[in-house]
Design a protein around this motif. Sequence first.
Motif, PDB file in Angstrom:
ATOM      1  N   TYR A 100     -29.937  31.553 -30.392  1.00  0.00           N
ATOM      2  CA  TYR A 100     -30.494  32.753 -29.782  1.00  0.00           C
ATOM      3  C   TYR A 100     -30.617  32.590 -28.261  1.00  0.00           C
ATOM      4  O   TYR A 100     -30.500  33.564 -27.511  1.00  0.00           O
ATOM      5  CB  TYR A 100     -31.843  33.109 -30.395  1.00  0.00           C
ATOM      6  CG  TYR A 100     -31.722  34.079 -31.551  1.00  0.00           C
ATOM      7  CD1 TYR A 100     -31.558  35.437 -31.325  1.00  0.00           C
ATOM      8  CD2 TYR A 100     -31.758  33.639 -32.866  1.00  0.00           C
ATOM      9  CE1 TYR A 100     -31.439  36.340 -32.378  1.00  0.00           C
ATOM     10  CE2 TYR A 100     -31.630  34.524 -33.933  1.00  0.00           C
ATOM     11  CZ  TYR A 100     -31.463  35.876 -33.673  1.00  0.00           C
ATOM     12  OH  TYR A 100     -31.338  36.758 -34.722  1.00  0.00           O
ATOM     13  N   GLU A 101     -30.835  31.361 -27.806  1.00  0.00           N
ATOM     14  CA  GLU A 101     -30.838  31.120 -26.360  1.00  0.00           C
ATOM     15  C   GLU A 101     -29.440  31.332 -25.784  1.00  0.00           C
ATOM     16  O   GLU A 101     -29.287  31.959 -24.722  1.00  0.00           O
ATOM     17  CB  GLU A 101     -31.339  29.701 -26.069  1.00  0.00           C
ATOM     18  CG  GLU A 101     -32.836  29.542 -26.311  1.00  0.00           C
ATOM     19  CD  GLU A 101     -33.333  28.126 -26.155  1.00  0.00           C
ATOM     20  OE1 GLU A 101     -34.566  27.926 -26.114  1.00  0.00           O
ATOM     21  OE2 GLU A 101     -32.510  27.183 -26.078  1.00  0.00           O
ATOM     22  N   PHE A 102     -28.409  30.831 -26.469  1.00  0.00           N
ATOM     23  CA  PHE A 102     -27.032  31.055 -26.004  1.00  0.00           C
ATOM     24  C   PHE A 102     -26.710  32.553 -25.981  1.00  0.00           C
ATOM     25  O   PHE A 102     -26.050  33.042 -25.064  1.00  0.00           O
ATOM     26  CB  PHE A 102     -26.028  30.335 -26.907  1.00  0.00           C
ATOM     27  CG  PHE A 102     -26.255  28.858 -27.049  1.00  0.00           C
ATOM     28  CD1 PHE A 102     -26.773  28.106 -26.007  1.00  0.00           C
ATOM     29  CD2 PHE A 102     -25.953  28.200 -28.238  1.00  0.00           C
ATOM     30  CE1 PHE A 102     -26.991  26.735 -26.136  1.00  0.00           C
ATOM     31  CE2 PHE A 102     -26.155  26.838 -28.378  1.00  0.00           C
ATOM     32  CZ  PHE A 102     -26.683  26.107 -27.333  1.00  0.00           C
ATOM     33  N   LEU A 103     -27.191  33.261 -26.998  1.00  0.00           N
ATOM     34  CA  LEU A 103     -26.967  34.706 -27.056  1.00  0.00           C
ATOM     35  C   LEU A 103     -27.644  35.407 -25.883  1.00  0.00           C
ATOM     36  O   LEU A 103     -27.050  36.262 -25.224  1.00  0.00           O
ATOM     37  CB  LEU A 103     -27.485  35.259 -28.386  1.00  0.00           C
ATOM     38  CG  LEU A 103     -27.479  36.787 -28.558  1.00  0.00           C
ATOM     39  CD1 LEU A 103     -26.085  37.371 -28.382  1.00  0.00           C
ATOM     40  CD2 LEU A 103     -28.039  37.162 -29.931  1.00  0.00           C
ATOM     41  N   ALA A 104     -28.894  35.044 -25.614  1.00  0.00           N
ATOM     42  CA  ALA A 104     -29.625  35.667 -24.509  1.00  0.00           C
ATOM     43  C   ALA A 104     -28.950  35.395 -23.168  1.00  0.00           C
ATOM     44  O   ALA A 104     -28.969  36.238 -22.273  1.00  0.00           O
ATOM     45  CB  ALA A 104     -31.065  35.158 -24.489  1.00  0.00           C
ATOM     46  N   LEU A 105     -28.325  34.210 -23.049  1.00  0.00           N
ATOM     47  CA  LEU A 105     -27.651  33.831 -21.805  1.00  0.00           C
ATOM     48  C   LEU A 105     -26.192  34.266 -21.776  1.00  0.00           C
ATOM     49  O   LEU A 105     -25.480  33.998 -20.809  1.00  0.00           O
ATOM     50  CB  LEU A 105     -27.740  32.311 -21.620  1.00  0.00           C
ATOM     51  CG  LEU A 105     -29.143  31.755 -21.395  1.00  0.00           C
ATOM     52  CD1 LEU A 105     -29.142  30.237 -21.475  1.00  0.00           C
ATOM     53  CD2 LEU A 105     -29.703  32.210 -20.056  1.00  0.00           C
ATOM     54  N   LYS A 106     -25.740  34.921 -22.867  1.00  0.00           N
ATOM     55  CA  LYS A 106     -24.364  35.451 -22.962  1.00  0.00           C
ATOM     56  C   LYS A 106     -23.323  34.329 -22.861  1.00  0.00           C
ATOM     57  O   LYS A 106     -22.361  34.416 -22.093  1.00  0.00           O
ATOM     58  CB  LYS A 106     -24.114  36.522 -21.887  1.00  0.00           C
ATOM     59  CG  LYS A 106     -25.167  37.618 -21.823  1.00  0.00           C
ATOM     60  CD  LYS A 106     -25.240  38.401 -23.125  1.00  0.00           C
ATOM     61  CE  LYS A 106     -26.219  39.573 -23.062  1.00  0.00           C
ATOM     62  NZ  LYS A 106     -27.626  39.188 -23.180  1.00  0.00           N
ATOM     63  N   LYS A 107     -23.517  33.284 -23.663  1.00  0.00           N
ATOM     64  CA  LYS A 107     -22.596  32.155 -23.695  1.00  0.00           C
ATOM     65  C   LYS A 107     -21.811  32.170 -25.011  1.00  0.00           C
ATOM     66  O   LYS A 107     -22.388  31.935 -26.088  1.00  0.00           O
ATOM     67  CB  LYS A 107     -23.356  30.828 -23.592  1.00  0.00           C
ATOM     68  CG  LYS A 107     -24.213  30.687 -22.337  1.00  0.00           C
ATOM     69  CD  LYS A 107     -23.387  30.637 -21.073  1.00  0.00           C
ATOM     70  CE  LYS A 107     -24.257  30.497 -19.833  1.00  0.00           C
ATOM     71  NZ  LYS A 107     -23.472  30.460 -18.591  1.00  0.00           N
ATOM     72  N   PRO A 108     -20.513  32.451 -24.984  1.00  0.00           N
ATOM     73  CA  PRO A 108     -19.702  32.362 -26.210  1.00  0.00           C
ATOM     74  C   PRO A 108     -19.821  30.968 -26.817  1.00  0.00           C
ATOM     75  O   PRO A 108     -19.810  29.971 -26.090  1.00  0.00           O
ATOM     76  CB  PRO A 108     -18.274  32.628 -25.707  1.00  0.00           C
ATOM     77  CG  PRO A 108     -18.454  33.402 -24.444  1.00  0.00           C
ATOM     78  CD  PRO A 108     -19.709  32.858 -23.817  1.00  0.00           C
ATOM     79  N   MET A 109     -19.911  30.919 -28.144  1.00  0.00           N
ATOM     80  CA  MET A 109     -20.234  29.635 -28.779  1.00  0.00           C
ATOM     81  C   MET A 109     -19.334  29.311 -29.958  1.00  0.00           C
ATOM     82  O   MET A 109     -18.941  30.189 -30.719  1.00  0.00           O
ATOM     83  CB  MET A 109     -21.708  29.611 -29.203  1.00  0.00           C
ATOM     84  CG  MET A 109     -22.125  30.731 -30.142  1.00  0.00           C
ATOM     85  SD  MET A 109     -23.940  30.905 -30.325  1.00  0.00           S
ATOM     86  CE  MET A 109     -24.242  32.339 -29.291  1.00  0.00           C
ATOM     87  N   LEU A 110     -19.039  28.014 -30.085  1.00  0.00           N
ATOM     88  CA  LEU A 110     -18.393  27.457 -31.262  1.00  0.00           C
ATOM     89  C   LEU A 110     -19.468  26.658 -31.984  1.00  0.00           C
ATOM     90  O   LEU A 110     -19.973  25.662 -31.448  1.00  0.00           O
ATOM     91  CB  LEU A 110     -17.219  26.560 -30.869  1.00  0.00           C
ATOM     92  CG  LEU A 110     -16.560  25.767 -31.996  1.00  0.00           C
ATOM     93  CD1 LEU A 110     -16.058  26.678 -33.113  1.00  0.00           C
ATOM     94  CD2 LEU A 110     -15.405  24.915 -31.453  1.00  0.00           C
TER      95      LEU A 110
END
Length: 355
Positions: A268-278
């Motif tokens: 959810y932190e990656f989502l809030a920071l708009k970081k595409p994730m694997l």
Amino acid sequence: MKNQSIVFTGGGTAGHVVVNLALIPEFIKDGWDVHYIGSHQGIERELISGMDGITYHAISTGKLRRYFDKENFKDPFRVLKGTWQSLRILSKVKPHTVFSKGGFVSVPVVTAAKLKGVPAIIHESDYTPGLANKLAFPFARKVLATFPETMKYLPEKKAEWVGAIIREELFEGDEAKGLRQCDFVKDKPVILIMGGSSGSQKLNDIIRKHLDTLLDKFQIIHICGKGKVDPSIHRFGYEQFEYVQDELKDLMAAADLVVSRAGSNSIYEFLALKKPMLLIPLSRQASRGDQILNANSFRKQGFARVIEEEELHEERFLNELQQLWIERETIIDKMMAYKSEETKEKVIQMLKHIQ
């Protein structure tokens, strides 16, 4: 007039602590007397003890083992001892409320809160609740959920969906500072690789074996896990860390892509920071499968690509990473549609005013 006090608890993994780290500074700033009840040697002690304005209390705690061990027979007595210790702490501290993030250290604390008549609030981060939280639900006043789908697994009269609690400092990251810390250049994309608080040796091995291929296109920030840094590797564009805390916001700001486990707080932190994730969730053999559910939820929403642990091999990893890079703009567009609720402030007000 004496300041009001509050008790936080949760531990065993970093995921059971980071939400507390997001909330605690707000209470310190507002003049509350802040206490934390954790285990003697868990990661929560390491993360909390370095913070000013918090009194840390260590108690006895049990542990969930998914295998036969003679220690399993001792754990009920450890929990009883931890409950007695928690009762003594709560009697002395007299908190307005207790906030729990789960992990087995939280069970005696929430139990003691019920016995002392202190309202306790549990925040369940994962798609399905863990065993420790399930054991503590009967003793809590309210149970909060991160995923809306989690509501069906929670006690109906106590449950409330609030969303993810994000640490505000993550939005204050400095990209230039993160690049300087790693001696990276500005015009080459950066991958942030996080294997969880204990690291992933399998993932670490794949990264190091294919450094030539990866470094041809990317710069790599590799958070390896405690004791998993390889001191023999010195390559420009590749920086290793065992674990990071204060520097994380700057490293995240510098990252274009993230490779990570699938703990709900992190994703959810990656989502809030708009970081595409694997995402590479912990397997069912190593966990109860909660990270797999978390990862699949994000994959369905178009926020992430996923490789399950059993399918993690060199060719698949390199292909998925390449595909993530190709799709990054589409993923970011989908992330832009996600609007974070004012969850943090809502939970703070709930903790301050619960009766």
